[in-house]
Design a protein around this motif. Structure first.
Motif, PDB file in Angstrom:
ATOM      1  N   GLU A   1       0.823  -1.212   0.000  1.00  0.00           N
ATOM      2  CA  GLU A   1       0.000   0.000   0.000  1.00  0.00           C
ATOM      3  C   GLU A   1       0.854   1.257   0.000  1.00  0.00           C
ATOM      4  O   GLU A   1       0.446   2.293  -0.515  1.00  0.00           O
ATOM      5  N   ASP A   2       2.025   1.172   0.608  1.00  0.00           N
ATOM      6  CA  ASP A   2       2.920   2.318   0.729  1.00  0.00           C
ATOM      7  C   ASP A   2       4.339   1.846   0.443  1.00  0.00           C
ATOM      8  O   ASP A   2       4.829   0.917   1.090  1.00  0.00           O
ATOM      9  N   MET A   3       5.002   2.464  -0.528  1.00  0.00           N
ATOM     10  CA  MET A   3       6.295   1.976  -0.986  1.00  0.00           C
ATOM     11  C   MET A   3       7.346   1.986   0.118  1.00  0.00           C
ATOM     12  O   MET A   3       8.114   1.027   0.280  1.00  0.00           O
ATOM     13  N   GLU A   4       7.400   3.066   0.899  1.00  0.00           N
ATOM     14  CA  GLU A   4       8.415   3.142   1.951  1.00  0.00           C
ATOM     15  C   GLU A   4       8.188   2.067   3.010  1.00  0.00           C
ATOM     16  O   GLU A   4       9.137   1.446   3.495  1.00  0.00           O
ATOM     17  N   ARG A   5       6.933   1.854   3.365  1.00  0.00           N
ATOM     18  CA  ARG A   5       6.644   0.826   4.364  1.00  0.00           C
ATOM     19  C   ARG A   5       6.978  -0.563   3.822  1.00  0.00           C
ATOM     20  O   ARG A   5       7.535  -1.406   4.532  1.00  0.00           O
ATOM     21  N   THR A   6       6.654  -0.786   2.551  1.00  0.00           N
ATOM     22  CA  THR A   6       6.979  -2.069   1.929  1.00  0.00           C
ATOM     23  C   THR A   6       8.482  -2.304   1.917  1.00  0.00           C
ATOM     24  O   THR A   6       8.966  -3.391   2.265  1.00  0.00           O
ATOM     25  N   LEU A   7       9.241  -1.284   1.532  1.00  0.00           N
ATOM     26  CA  LEU A   7      10.695  -1.409   1.522  1.00  0.00           C
ATOM     27  C   LEU A   7      11.231  -1.672   2.921  1.00  0.00           C
ATOM     28  O   LEU A   7      12.165  -2.462   3.101  1.00  0.00           O
ATOM     29  N   GLY A   8      10.630  -1.016   3.905  1.00  0.00           N
ATOM     30  CA  GLY A   8      11.040  -1.258   5.284  1.00  0.00           C
ATOM     31  C   GLY A   8      10.827  -2.710   5.683  1.00  0.00           C
ATOM     32  O   GLY A   8      11.676  -3.314   6.354  1.00  0.00           O
ATOM     33  N   GLU A   9       9.702  -3.283   5.259  1.00  0.00           N
ATOM     34  CA  GLU A   9       9.421  -4.683   5.593  1.00  0.00           C
ATOM     35  C   GLU A   9      10.379  -5.627   4.868  1.00  0.00           C
ATOM     36  O   GLU A   9      10.823  -6.636   5.434  1.00  0.00           O
ATOM     37  N   VAL A  10      10.703  -5.310   3.617  1.00  0.00           N
ATOM     38  CA  VAL A  10      11.654  -6.141   2.876  1.00  0.00           C
ATOM     39  C   VAL A  10      13.028  -6.088   3.540  1.00  0.00           C
ATOM     40  O   VAL A  10      13.684  -7.123   3.734  1.00  0.00           O
ATOM     41  N   MET A  11      13.464  -4.884   3.904  1.00  0.00           N
ATOM     42  CA  MET A  11      14.764  -4.744   4.565  1.00  0.00           C
ATOM     43  C   MET A  11      14.780  -5.487   5.899  1.00  0.00           C
ATOM     44  O   MET A  11      15.786  -6.101   6.270  1.00  0.00           O
ATOM     45  N   GLU A  12      13.673  -5.445   6.616  1.00  0.00           N
ATOM     46  CA  GLU A  12      13.593  -6.154   7.894  1.00  0.00           C
ATOM     47  C   GLU A  12      13.740  -7.659   7.682  1.00  0.00           C
ATOM     48  O   GLU A  12      14.408  -8.346   8.471  1.00  0.00           O
ATOM     49  N   LEU A  13      13.149  -8.184   6.619  1.00  0.00           N
ATOM     50  CA  LEU A  13      13.292  -9.610   6.315  1.00  0.00           C
ATOM     51  C   LEU A  13      14.755  -9.970   6.049  1.00  0.00           C
ATOM     52  O   LEU A  13      15.236 -11.019   6.478  1.00  0.00           O
ATOM     53  N   VAL A  14      15.457  -9.091   5.333  1.00  0.00           N
ATOM     54  CA  VAL A  14      16.871  -9.346   5.047  1.00  0.00           C
ATOM     55  C   VAL A  14      17.690  -9.295   6.336  1.00  0.00           C
ATOM     56  O   VAL A  14      18.546 -10.156   6.581  1.00  0.00           O
ATOM     57  N   LEU A  15      17.427  -8.298   7.171  1.00  0.00           N
ATOM     58  CA  LEU A  15      18.150  -8.180   8.439  1.00  0.00           C
ATOM     59  C   LEU A  15      17.904  -9.400   9.326  1.00  0.00           C
ATOM     60  O   LEU A  15      18.835  -9.943   9.930  1.00  0.00           O
ATOM     61  N   GLU A  16      16.652  -9.829   9.404  1.00  0.00           N
ATOM     62  CA  GLU A  16      16.331 -11.006  10.217  1.00  0.00           C
ATOM     63  C   GLU A  16      17.026 -12.247   9.670  1.00  0.00           C
ATOM     64  O   GLU A  16      17.535 -13.077  10.434  1.00  0.00           O
ATOM     65  N   GLY A  17      17.041 -12.380   8.347  1.00  0.00           N
ATOM     66  CA  GLY A  17      17.715 -13.523   7.742  1.00  0.00           C
ATOM     67  C   GLY A  17      19.202 -13.524   8.035  1.00  0.00           C
ATOM     68  O   GLY A  17      19.789 -14.566   8.353  1.00  0.00           O
ATOM     69  N   ALA A  18      19.822 -12.352   7.957  1.00  0.00           N
ATOM     70  CA  ALA A  18      21.257 -12.249   8.243  1.00  0.00           C
ATOM     71  C   ALA A  18      21.546 -12.591   9.697  1.00  0.00           C
ATOM     72  O   ALA A  18      22.539 -13.260  10.006  1.00  0.00           O
ATOM     73  N   GLU A  19      20.673 -12.152  10.595  1.00  0.00           N
ATOM     74  CA  GLU A  19      20.872 -12.447  12.017  1.00  0.00           C
ATOM     75  C   GLU A  19      20.764 -13.937  12.295  1.00  0.00           C
ATOM     76  O   GLU A  19      21.521 -14.480  13.109  1.00  0.00           O
ATOM     77  N   ARG A  20      19.846 -14.614  11.608  1.00  0.00           N
ATOM     78  CA  ARG A  20      19.736 -16.070  11.791  1.00  0.00           C
ATOM     79  C   ARG A  20      21.006 -16.771  11.327  1.00  0.00           C
ATOM     80  O   ARG A  20      21.495 -17.695  11.980  1.00  0.00           O
ATOM     81  N   VAL A  21      21.537 -16.324  10.194  1.00  0.00           N
ATOM     82  CA  VAL A  21      22.767 -16.923   9.672  1.00  0.00           C
ATOM     83  C   VAL A  21      23.931 -16.674  10.622  1.00  0.00           C
ATOM     84  O   VAL A  21      24.723 -17.574  10.926  1.00  0.00           O
ATOM     85  N   GLN A  22      24.035 -15.449  11.121  1.00  0.00           N
ATOM     86  CA  GLN A  22      25.151 -15.096  11.999  1.00  0.00           C
ATOM     87  C   GLN A  22      25.084 -15.830  13.331  1.00  0.00           C
ATOM     88  O   GLN A  22      26.114 -16.135  13.931  1.00  0.00           O
ATOM     89  N   ARG A  23      23.869 -16.154  13.785  1.00  0.00           N
ATOM     90  CA  ARG A  23      23.738 -16.881  15.055  1.00  0.00           C
ATOM     91  C   ARG A  23      24.250 -18.308  14.955  1.00  0.00           C
ATOM     92  O   ARG A  23      24.742 -18.865  15.936  1.00  0.00           O
ATOM     93  N   VAL A  24      24.125 -18.916  13.771  1.00  0.00           N
ATOM     94  CA  VAL A  24      24.545 -20.311  13.627  1.00  0.00           C
ATOM     95  C   VAL A  24      25.983 -20.440  13.160  1.00  0.00           C
ATOM     96  O   VAL A  24      26.536 -21.536  13.149  1.00  0.00           O
ATOM     97  N   GLU A  25      26.605 -19.326  12.758  1.00  0.00           N
ATOM     98  CA  GLU A  25      28.001 -19.395  12.339  1.00  0.00           C
ATOM     99  C   GLU A  25      28.887 -19.696  13.543  1.00  0.00           C
ATOM    100  O   GLU A  25      28.663 -19.180  14.631  1.00  0.00           O
ATOM    101  N   PRO A  26      29.930 -20.540  13.354  1.00  0.00           N
ATOM    102  CA  PRO A  26      30.820 -20.882  14.469  1.00  0.00           C
ATOM    103  C   PRO A  26      31.627 -19.678  14.918  1.00  0.00           C
ATOM    104  O   PRO A  26      31.895 -18.783  14.145  1.00  0.00           O
TER     105      PRO A  26
END
Length: 305
Positions: A280-305
């Motif tokens: 509905e709103d481009m900035e909000r959508t981009l914020g949600e996409v960026m949040e998904l990327v950040l969350e994904g990176a955090e999951r990867v970093q948590r499992v890295e040795p």
């Protein structure tokens, strides 16, 4: 060695480089802060450095200034996201961002802007892949790819029959299976070279591509426009922006079929746990996409040795 993306450290003025107001504002915008508020905070940081005669600033001091400019809640949240973005920049894995959704949901705009914010220089669409394949495979050999996604079902023998109401989706899926051969090749090439890539397109159907790939961070989402009139409005905007390059009438006449495909993709995404973002709103959508990327990176970093 090929760089997976153009990742830069947080622009705090470290490593002998002076603080840059423009780079700081861009970093803040990347984390979801509005342009106006981002530049307001970036200017406040610049003033603070001038007053103290400093060339660089600590992130803790940035947070103090953010609270002053934005308030306690917004300031703390903004710098929290900035810290997370800094951690993302240290991620050594290539990022594969998949932005799916039906025709006219804003995929290309979101994908292009997300790529810019992430420092990813390679962006492609499944429609581009389809166009490339169409140049090599005749309509007689591979008929589905020679039609728009919402028109592919019209060539089926039972198209339009009351006892075959799903012909639109079946034609779309036939086309999707063909196009994904080329999409997988693009992904494999990116991984071989260590590139990050943003892929967007209607053919990125949840469950038809892997959501996890060893040696990469894969993030997938689906964009949707729930309101039919608003969805139609996207085509008017696109027509104006492209000076009529894409035939407006074709999309408006096919809106019913486009909406059928959207319903199918959204239902499949929800069943498989792929995030669906109402655009509905481009900035909000981009914020949600960026949040998904950040969350994904955090999951990867948590499992890295």
């Amino acid at each position: 060695m090929t760089q997976s993306r153009h990742a830069e450290p947080l622009p705090l003025g470290d490593n002998g480089l002076p603080y840059s107001k423009g780079l700081m504002a861009r970093a803040l915008i990347t984390t979801g802060l509005s342009t106006e508020r981002a530049y307001e905070l970036a200017r406040r940081i610049e003033l603070d450095l001038d007053q103290r005669g400093m060339r660089s600033i600590e992130l803790d001091r940035v947070q103090e200034l953010a609270v002053e400019v934005l308030g306690v809640d917004d300031g703390t949240a903004a710098i929290g996201r900035l810290r997370r973005f800094g951690d993302l920049q240290k991620l050594e894995l290539p990022i594969i961002l998949l932005v799916g959704g039906s025709t006219g949901t804003g995929k290309s705009t979101v994908a292009t802007e997300a790529a810019y914010r992430l420092g990813i220089t390679r962006v492609t669409s499944t429609d581009f892949v389809r166009g490339t394949m169409r140049a090599f495979f005749s309509e007689e050999f591979m008929p589905a790819i020679h039609h728009s996604s919402f028109e592919a079902g019209a060539r089926l023998k039972d198209a339009g029959r009351e006892d075959a109401p799903d012909y639109v989706v079946r034609g779309f899926l036939e086309q999707t299976r063909n196009v994904l051969v080329g999409v997988r090749a693009s992904m494999e090439r990116a991984l071989q070279e260590g590139w990050s890539i943003v892929l967007e397109g209607v053919h990125l159907v949840p469950g038809m591509l892997p959501r996890a790939i060893e040696g990469a961070l894969v993030v997938q989402c689906v964009l949707a426009v729930e309101d039919e009139q608003e969805h139609a409005g996207h085509f008017f905007v696109r027509d104006a922006a492209s000076d009529g390059v894409r035939a407006l009438d074709k999309y408006l006449e096919g809106l019913g079929e486009i909406r059928q495909i959207q319903d199918f993709i959204v239902e499949r995404a929800r069943k498989l746990g792929v995030p669906v973002i109402e655009n509905e709103d481009m900035e909000r959508t981009l914020g949600e996409v960026m949040e998904l990327v950040l969350e994904g990176a955090e999951r990867v970093q948590r499992v890295e040795p």
